[in-house]
Design a protein around this motif. Structure first.
Motif, short mmCIF file in Angstrom:
data_model
loop_
_atom_site.label_atom_id
_atom_site.label_comp_id
_atom_site.label_asym_id
_atom_site.label_seq_id
_atom_site.Cartn_x
_atom_site.Cartn_y
_atom_site.Cartn_z
N THR A 1 0.87 -1.17 0.00
CA THR A 1 0.00 0.00 0.00
C THR A 1 0.90 1.22 0.00
O THR A 1 1.74 1.37 0.90
N VAL A 2 0.78 2.06 -1.01
CA VAL A 2 1.58 3.28 -1.12
C VAL A 2 0.68 4.45 -0.74
O VAL A 2 -0.36 4.67 -1.37
N VAL A 3 1.08 5.19 0.29
CA VAL A 3 0.27 6.29 0.82
C VAL A 3 1.05 7.59 0.70
O VAL A 3 2.16 7.71 1.24
N SER A 4 0.49 8.57 0.00
CA SER A 4 1.10 9.90 0.03
C SER A 4 0.54 10.66 1.23
O SER A 4 -0.60 10.44 1.65
N PHE A 5 1.35 11.56 1.80
CA PHE A 5 0.88 12.31 2.98
C PHE A 5 1.63 13.63 3.08
O PHE A 5 2.67 13.82 2.44
N GLY A 6 1.11 14.53 3.90
CA GLY A 6 1.76 15.80 4.18
C GLY A 6 2.34 15.79 5.58
O GLY A 6 1.65 15.46 6.55
N TYR A 7 3.61 16.16 5.71
CA TYR A 7 4.25 16.16 7.02
C TYR A 7 3.53 17.10 8.00
O TYR A 7 3.52 16.85 9.21
N LYS A 8 2.94 18.16 7.48
CA LYS A 8 2.30 19.10 8.40
C LYS A 8 1.04 18.51 9.03
O LYS A 8 0.51 19.07 10.00
N TYR A 9 0.56 17.38 8.50
CA TYR A 9 -0.59 16.70 9.09
C TYR A 9 -0.18 15.48 9.89
O TYR A 9 -1.04 14.76 10.41
N GLY A 10 1.11 15.21 9.98
CA GLY A 10 1.60 14.10 10.78
C GLY A 10 1.90 12.86 9.97
O GLY A 10 1.34 12.63 8.90
N LEU A 11 2.83 12.06 10.49
CA LEU A 11 3.21 10.81 9.83
C LEU A 11 2.07 9.79 9.93
O LEU A 11 1.39 9.71 10.94
N PRO A 12 1.87 8.98 8.89
CA PRO A 12 0.93 7.85 9.01
C PRO A 12 1.47 6.84 10.03
O PRO A 12 2.58 6.34 9.87
N VAL A 13 0.71 6.56 11.06
CA VAL A 13 1.22 5.72 12.14
C VAL A 13 1.32 4.26 11.73
O VAL A 13 1.99 3.47 12.41
N ASP A 14 0.68 3.88 10.62
CA ASP A 14 0.72 2.48 10.21
C ASP A 14 1.75 2.23 9.11
O ASP A 14 1.75 1.17 8.48
N ALA A 15 2.65 3.20 8.89
CA ALA A 15 3.65 3.05 7.83
C ALA A 15 4.77 2.10 8.25
O ALA A 15 5.26 2.17 9.38
N ASP A 16 5.17 1.22 7.34
CA ASP A 16 6.35 0.39 7.55
C ASP A 16 7.61 1.10 7.05
O ASP A 16 8.69 0.96 7.63
N LEU A 17 7.47 1.84 5.97
CA LEU A 17 8.58 2.57 5.36
C LEU A 17 8.12 4.00 5.08
O LEU A 17 6.96 4.22 4.71
N VAL A 18 9.02 4.96 5.25
CA VAL A 18 8.68 6.37 5.01
C VAL A 18 9.71 6.98 4.07
O VAL A 18 10.92 6.84 4.28
N TYR B 1 11.13 -9.63 2.63
CA TYR B 1 9.85 -9.72 3.31
C TYR B 1 9.13 -11.03 2.99
O TYR B 1 8.57 -11.68 3.87
N GLU B 2 9.16 -11.41 1.72
CA GLU B 2 8.47 -12.64 1.33
C GLU B 2 9.15 -13.87 1.95
O GLU B 2 8.47 -14.81 2.37
N ARG B 3 10.48 -13.84 2.01
CA ARG B 3 11.18 -14.96 2.66
C ARG B 3 10.81 -15.07 4.13
O ARG B 3 10.74 -16.17 4.68
N GLU B 4 10.57 -13.92 4.76
CA GLU B 4 10.23 -13.91 6.18
C GLU B 4 8.74 -14.06 6.43
O GLU B 4 8.30 -13.99 7.59
N GLY B 5 7.95 -14.22 5.37
CA GLY B 5 6.52 -14.46 5.54
C GLY B 5 5.68 -13.22 5.75
O GLY B 5 4.53 -13.31 6.19
N LYS B 6 6.23 -12.04 5.43
CA LYS B 6 5.45 -10.80 5.56
C LYS B 6 4.58 -10.65 4.32
O LYS B 6 5.02 -10.90 3.20
N HIS B 7 3.34 -10.21 4.52
CA HIS B 7 2.39 -10.16 3.40
C HIS B 7 1.92 -8.75 3.05
O HIS B 7 1.40 -8.54 1.96
N TYR B 8 2.08 -7.80 3.97
CA TYR B 8 1.61 -6.45 3.73
C TYR B 8 2.69 -5.45 4.07
O TYR B 8 3.34 -5.55 5.11
N VAL B 9 2.90 -4.48 3.21
CA VAL B 9 3.85 -3.40 3.46
C VAL B 9 3.19 -2.08 3.12
O VAL B 9 2.63 -1.93 2.02
N THR B 10 3.24 -1.14 4.06
CA THR B 10 2.72 0.19 3.81
C THR B 10 3.89 1.15 3.64
O THR B 10 4.71 1.33 4.55
N LEU B 11 3.98 1.73 2.45
CA LEU B 11 5.03 2.69 2.11
C LEU B 11 4.42 4.08 2.11
O LEU B 11 3.53 4.37 1.31
#
Length: 294
Positions: free
Chosen positions: A175-192, A245-255
């Motif tokens: 899941t790729v999420v665009s955001f504005g820093y002035k509104y705060g970081l997405p708390v569910d992000a794996d990568l920023v 991630y796939e080797r480690e069994g992770k299925h969802y990544v939020t960028l």
């Protein structure tokens, strides 16, 4: 996700998280997607449920189990239950729902219900205690969904997005999420990713009213020094991460891809990164969190 190590077992999703964050809504959405949903199951019974599901695999191929923190031994019980399933070759996914404290307080006050852990104390004390008890579970969850500001229909749409047409398929989902820093970081992000190293189209009068999905803004952002080089380099990083991630069994990544206001640079770059992920064969959905905000 299909359970390759134990073909007789159903696909299992564990739904947990903060009280008031939307577990019931998520469970109902999964039920509407033809998942067999069990609410408020003690973690110790997860293995039993998997066994029962395995006996009727064709009739019940997908099971969603909602568990909560009302048991004080919740964390250790859940870890033990997941470890037992893993030892059997069954690999459940854990979905964690959360929301900001202020939002949880508002929701509890709206329905005039006490928090299950507040006892004789204040509502915020119960929320704080639950958040601490769930800290390790959240850290190890496969998917974290922040429901702050979401209504029931928007949360349902997120669940359908993750578990609808692709809910039973293997592989990694971005899941790729665009955001504005002035509104705060997405708390569910794996990568920023921070796109503020690029010139801001906000200061170009003819571009200011447009956004990163408009061709003039996209072309402006992508033509700036370093933009293409960053996309090429970071796409390669994402490819390496995805393999791990796939080797480690992770299925969802939020960028999460950010700029100052979440309107120009982050939107354009998020779209470009999503396109490169798709070209690499990834399953990708894109959302622009702050687009349209003043």
């Amino acid at each position: 996700m299909t359970i390759e190590g134990h073909k007789g077992s159903p696909d299992i999703v564990i739904v947990t998280g903060m009280s008031g964050a939307g577990r019931s809504t998520a469970a109902k959405a999964l039920e509407d997607l033809d998942w067999f949903v069990v609410d408020n199951l003690p973690p110790g019974l997860l293995a039993t449920m998997a066994d029962l599901g395995g006996r009727v695999r064709e009739a019940v191929p997908r099971i969603a189990v909602v568990v909560d923190v009302r048991s004080r031994a919740f964390t250790s019980d859940l870890h033990s239950a997941i470890a037992e399933l893993e030892a059997r070759g069954v690999h459940p996914r854990v979905v964690f729902l959360e929301a900001a404290d202020e939002e949880l307080v508002r929701r509890f006050e709206a329905v005039r219900r006490p928090h299950p852990l507040q006892g004789d104390g204040r509502l915020v004390e119960g929320i704080t205690q639950e958040r601490e008890l769930l800290r390790e579970v959240r850290a190890e969850a496969d998917l974290v969904i922040d429901t702050t500001g979401l209504n029931v229909h928007e949360l349902r749409a997120k669940i359908v997005g993750f578990f609808g047409a692709h809910g039973g398929e293997s592989g990694l989902r971005f899941t790729v999420v665009s955001f504005g820093y002035k509104y705060g970081l997405p708390v569910d992000a794996d990568l920023v990713v921070d796109c503020r190293f690029l010139p801001n189209p906000h200061w170009v009068p003819e571009l200011r009213p447009k956004n990163g999905r408009d061709a003039p803004v996209r072309d402006y952002v992508l033509s700036r020094h370093g933009a293409k080089e960053f996309l090429d380099s970071y796409a390669e990083v994402l490819r390496l991460l995805a393999e791990g991630y796939e080797r480690e069994g992770k299925h969802y990544v939020t960028l999460a891809v950010g700029c100052t206001g979440g309107k120009h640079r982050s939107v354009a770059m998020a779209e470009q990164l999503a396109a490169r992920l798709r070209d690499a064969g990834m399953d990708v959905q894109v959302t622009h969190r702050d687009l349209g905000r003043e």
